[in-house]
Motif scaffolding. Structure first.
Motif, PDB file in Angstrom:
ATOM      1  N   VAL A 138     -98.215  -2.134  36.000  1.00 19.89           N
ATOM      2  CA  VAL A 138     -98.694  -1.876  34.639  1.00 19.89           C
ATOM      3  C   VAL A 138     -99.959  -1.023  34.669  1.00 19.89           C
ATOM      4  N   MET A 139    -100.871  -1.356  35.572  1.00 18.52           N
ATOM      5  CA  MET A 139    -102.138  -0.616  35.658  1.00 18.52           C
ATOM      6  C   MET A 139    -101.895   0.844  36.055  1.00 18.52           C
ATOM      7  N   ASN A 140    -101.009   1.069  37.006  1.00 20.05           N
ATOM      8  CA  ASN A 140    -100.725   2.431  37.463  1.00 20.05           C
ATOM      9  C   ASN A 140    -100.019   3.255  36.383  1.00 20.05           C
ATOM     10  N   GLU A 141     -99.127   2.612  35.649  1.00 18.52           N
ATOM     11  CA  GLU A 141     -98.402   3.318  34.588  1.00 18.52           C
ATOM     12  C   GLU A 141     -99.344   3.820  33.495  1.00 18.52           C
ATOM     13  N   HIS A 142    -100.405   3.050  33.228  1.00 17.70           N
ATOM     14  CA  HIS A 142    -101.328   3.420  32.152  1.00 17.70           C
ATOM     15  C   HIS A 142    -102.624   4.031  32.676  1.00 17.70           C
ATOM     16  N   HIS A 143    -102.692   4.224  33.977  1.00 21.08           N
ATOM     17  CA  HIS A 143    -103.825   4.904  34.611  1.00 21.08           C
ATOM     18  C   HIS A 143    -105.154   4.183  34.346  1.00 21.08           C
ATOM     19  N   TYR A 144    -105.114   2.860  34.446  1.00 25.28           N
ATOM     20  CA  TYR A 144    -106.333   2.078  34.295  1.00 25.28           C
ATOM     21  C   TYR A 144    -107.004   1.906  35.661  1.00 25.28           C
ATOM     22  N   SER A 145    -108.321   1.974  35.674  1.00 31.68           N
ATOM     23  CA  SER A 145    -109.051   1.502  36.849  1.00 31.68           C
ATOM     24  C   SER A 145    -109.229  -0.005  36.671  1.00 31.68           C
ATOM     25  N   TYR A 146    -109.028  -0.761  37.736  1.00 33.08           N
ATOM     26  CA  TYR A 146    -108.954  -2.208  37.543  1.00 33.08           C
ATOM     27  C   TYR A 146    -109.353  -2.973  38.799  1.00 33.08           C
ATOM     28  N   GLU A 147    -109.554  -4.269  38.584  1.00 29.61           N
ATOM     29  CA  GLU A 147    -109.711  -5.228  39.674  1.00 29.61           C
ATOM     30  C   GLU A 147    -109.010  -6.512  39.263  1.00 29.61           C
ATOM     31  N   ILE A 148    -108.504  -7.237  40.227  1.00 27.90           N
ATOM     32  CA  ILE A 148    -107.853  -8.524  39.977  1.00 27.90           C
ATOM     33  C   ILE A 148    -108.601  -9.589  40.757  1.00 27.90           C
ATOM     34  N   TRP A 149    -109.140 -10.573  40.045  1.00 23.30           N
ATOM     35  CA  TRP A 149    -109.812 -11.690  40.697  1.00 23.30           C
ATOM     36  C   TRP A 149    -108.900 -12.912  40.632  1.00 23.30           C
ATOM     37  N   MET A 150    -108.426 -13.347  41.792  1.00 23.45           N
ATOM     38  CA  MET A 150    -107.630 -14.562  41.878  1.00 23.45           C
ATOM     39  C   MET A 150    -108.545 -15.694  42.338  1.00 23.45           C
ATOM     40  N   VAL A 151    -108.704 -16.685  41.479  1.00 21.16           N
ATOM     41  CA  VAL A 151    -109.624 -17.787  41.764  1.00 21.16           C
ATOM     42  C   VAL A 151    -108.811 -19.021  42.142  1.00 21.16           C
ATOM     43  N   ASP A 152    -108.840 -19.355  43.429  1.00 19.53           N
ATOM     44  CA  ASP A 152    -108.078 -20.481  43.958  1.00 19.53           C
ATOM     45  C   ASP A 152    -108.856 -21.783  43.728  1.00 19.53           C
ATOM     46  N   ASP A 153    -108.352 -22.591  42.818  1.00 12.47           N
ATOM     47  CA  ASP A 153    -109.039 -23.818  42.420  1.00 12.47           C
ATOM     48  C   ASP A 153    -108.594 -24.999  43.279  1.00 12.47           C
ATOM     49  N   GLY A 154    -108.859 -24.895  44.582  1.00 12.42           N
ATOM     50  CA  GLY A 154    -108.579 -26.015  45.480  1.00 12.42           C
ATOM     51  C   GLY A 154    -107.109 -26.226  45.779  1.00 12.42           C
ATOM     52  N   SER A 155    -106.363 -25.144  45.988  1.00  8.18           N
ATOM     53  CA  SER A 155    -104.930 -25.278  46.294  1.00  8.18           C
ATOM     54  C   SER A 155    -104.714 -26.000  47.623  1.00  8.18           C
ATOM     55  N   THR A 156    -103.616 -26.758  47.684  1.00  7.40           N
ATOM     56  CA  THR A 156    -103.265 -27.460  48.921  1.00  7.40           C
ATOM     57  C   THR A 156    -102.061 -26.804  49.602  1.00  7.40           C
ATOM     58  N   ASP A 157    -101.540 -25.720  49.001  1.00  6.72           N
ATOM     59  CA  ASP A 157    -100.456 -24.981  49.645  1.00  6.72           C
ATOM     60  C   ASP A 157    -101.029 -23.724  50.308  1.00  6.72           C
ATOM     61  N   ASP A 158    -100.240 -22.685  50.465  1.00  2.00           N
ATOM     62  CA  ASP A 158    -100.681 -21.466  51.150  1.00  2.00           C
ATOM     63  C   ASP A 158    -101.150 -20.381  50.178  1.00  2.00           C
ATOM     64  N   SER A 159    -101.600 -20.783  49.007  1.00  2.00           N
ATOM     65  CA  SER A 159    -102.019 -19.793  48.012  1.00  2.00           C
ATOM     66  C   SER A 159    -103.128 -18.880  48.536  1.00  2.00           C
ATOM     67  N   TRP A 160    -104.087 -19.438  49.247  1.00  2.00           N
ATOM     68  CA  TRP A 160    -105.204 -18.620  49.724  1.00  2.00           C
ATOM     69  C   TRP A 160    -104.742 -17.612  50.779  1.00  2.00           C
ATOM     70  N   SER A 161    -103.832 -18.007  51.633  1.00  2.00           N
ATOM     71  CA  SER A 161    -103.297 -17.066  52.625  1.00  2.00           C
ATOM     72  C   SER A 161    -102.561 -15.920  51.930  1.00  2.00           C
ATOM     73  N   VAL A 162    -101.852 -16.234  50.870  1.00  2.00           N
ATOM     74  CA  VAL A 162    -101.143 -15.204  50.112  1.00  2.00           C
ATOM     75  C   VAL A 162    -102.152 -14.233  49.491  1.00  2.00           C
ATOM     76  N   ILE A 163    -103.235 -14.771  48.933  1.00  2.00           N
ATOM     77  CA  ILE A 163    -104.267 -13.925  48.322  1.00  2.00           C
ATOM     78  C   ILE A 163    -104.885 -13.012  49.384  1.00  2.00           C
ATOM     79  N   GLN A 164    -105.161 -13.556  50.544  1.00  2.00           N
ATOM     80  CA  GLN A 164    -105.727 -12.748  51.623  1.00  2.00           C
ATOM     81  C   GLN A 164    -104.803 -11.589  52.001  1.00  2.00           C
ATOM     82  N   ASN A 165    -103.520 -11.856  52.103  1.00  2.00           N
ATOM     83  CA  ASN A 165    -102.554 -10.811  52.457  1.00  2.00           C
ATOM     84  C   ASN A 165    -102.424  -9.767  51.348  1.00  2.00           C
TER      85      ASN A 165
END
Length: 320
Positions: free
Chosen positions: A26-53
């Protein structure tokens, strides 16, 4: 930077890659400059590893990881603190919020001039045990706050950068961000019908206890917003009213005692009720004094949000 997207999450490892790719498209289609902040609120699965990748493959994706679960409000507040975009958009990580809504939400802030735009999931795919309490909750909040929104708790919202830098969200108060923003002086609050999608991965984090906590938080926001800098106006007025009612009852009993010498004041339950009401009134009044002292000595007692300043002095004449 045009847009900061803030995504609070807990145990959403399956949905994150798809969500990140969708937002990037969506961002590329509309030529927006952007950032995405994913805030991991104490996940017990592999969410943080996914964010790192994801961050390794797209430098616009950034992450914050809490040491334990603090709640959605804490995650949003931390995201607000680090966001750099002129428009800040929040959405849930479960793919029930559509990133295709981003351009419309962005336009309502930049072009239409809204301070805050809240999504309205007009057609929902949630169970009835969630939708019925939500309708009652939204109706109550509208009546108490005066803000005409159909869905206060929708995670999909957009904000001017100044809004998120001017408010603090804690406890369970993410549901009342429009109310907090209004009390901070941001009056232009709008609403946009957004697509609500059925959950694709994981399980809902919904719990009935949130409604009890929600109404307690609403009472706190309404009180702090109106009387936060002048608590004596609330406690003093209420205490004076209680004391006056008790005093009138006691005066009535005293007059009856003078008029009828055989009349025994202390044998009347009304006498003890009058004493109780006067004691409560005195305590409320003293509470107002103590709260006023605490407020007057607070570090931010004279902290106000200033929109603009016109001053014709030369820079060297201005004294801060």
């Amino acid at each position: 930077m045009d847009i900061s997207v803030i995504i609070p999450l807990k145990n959403e490892e399956e949905s994150l890659p798809e969500l990140a790719a969708w937002i990037e498209r969506v961002m590329n289609e509309h030529h927006y400059s952007y950032e995405i902040w994913m805030v991991d609120d104490g996940s017990t699965d592999d969410s943080w590893s996914v964010i790192q990748n994801l961050s390794k493959s797209n430098k616009n994706i950034k992450g914050i990881r809490f040491q334990r679960n603090y709640g959605k409000s804490a995650a949003l507040n931390e995201g607000f603190r680090v966001a750099q975009g002129n428009v800040v958009i929040t959405m849930d990580a479960d793919l029930q919020d559509s990133p295709d809504e981003i351009p419309g939400l962005y336009k309502m802030i930049v072009v239409d001039g809204y301070d805050l735009v809240s999504g309205w999931k007009k057609k929902r795919y949630d169970p009835i045990m969630k939708t019925i309490p939500s309708k009652f909750f939204n109706w109550t909040t509208t009546k108490l706050s005066g803000i005409k929104l159909h869905d206060f708790n929708c995670g999909l919202k957009s904000y001017k950068k100044k809004v998120v830098k001017s408010i603090e969200v804690y406890g369970e108060m993410h549901r009342y961000i429009p109310v907090i923003a209004k009390w901070a002086g941001f009056r232009k609050i709008g609403e946009k019908v957004v697509e609500h999608r059925s959950r694709k991965y994981g399980v809902t984090k919904f719990g009935l206890e949130r409604f009890i906590n929600g109404f307690l938080d609403l009472a706190s926001i309404m009180f702090v917003g109106k009387f936060g800098k002048r608590p004596m106006h609330f406690f003093g007025a209420l205490g004076s009213l209680f004391f006056l009612v008790g005093f009138i009852i006691a005066l009535y009993l005293a007059v009856m005692k003078i008029a009828y010498l055989q009349y025994k004041m202390t044998d009347r339950p009304l006498f003890f009720l009058a004493l109780l009401i006067m004691i409560i009134g005195s305590q409320l009044f003293l509470t107002g004094f103590i709260a006023e002292l605490v407020t007057r000595n607070a570090a931010d007692r004279n902290s106000y949000l200033v929109e603009e300043v016109i001053d014709h002095k030369k820079p060297e004449e201005v004294r801060l």
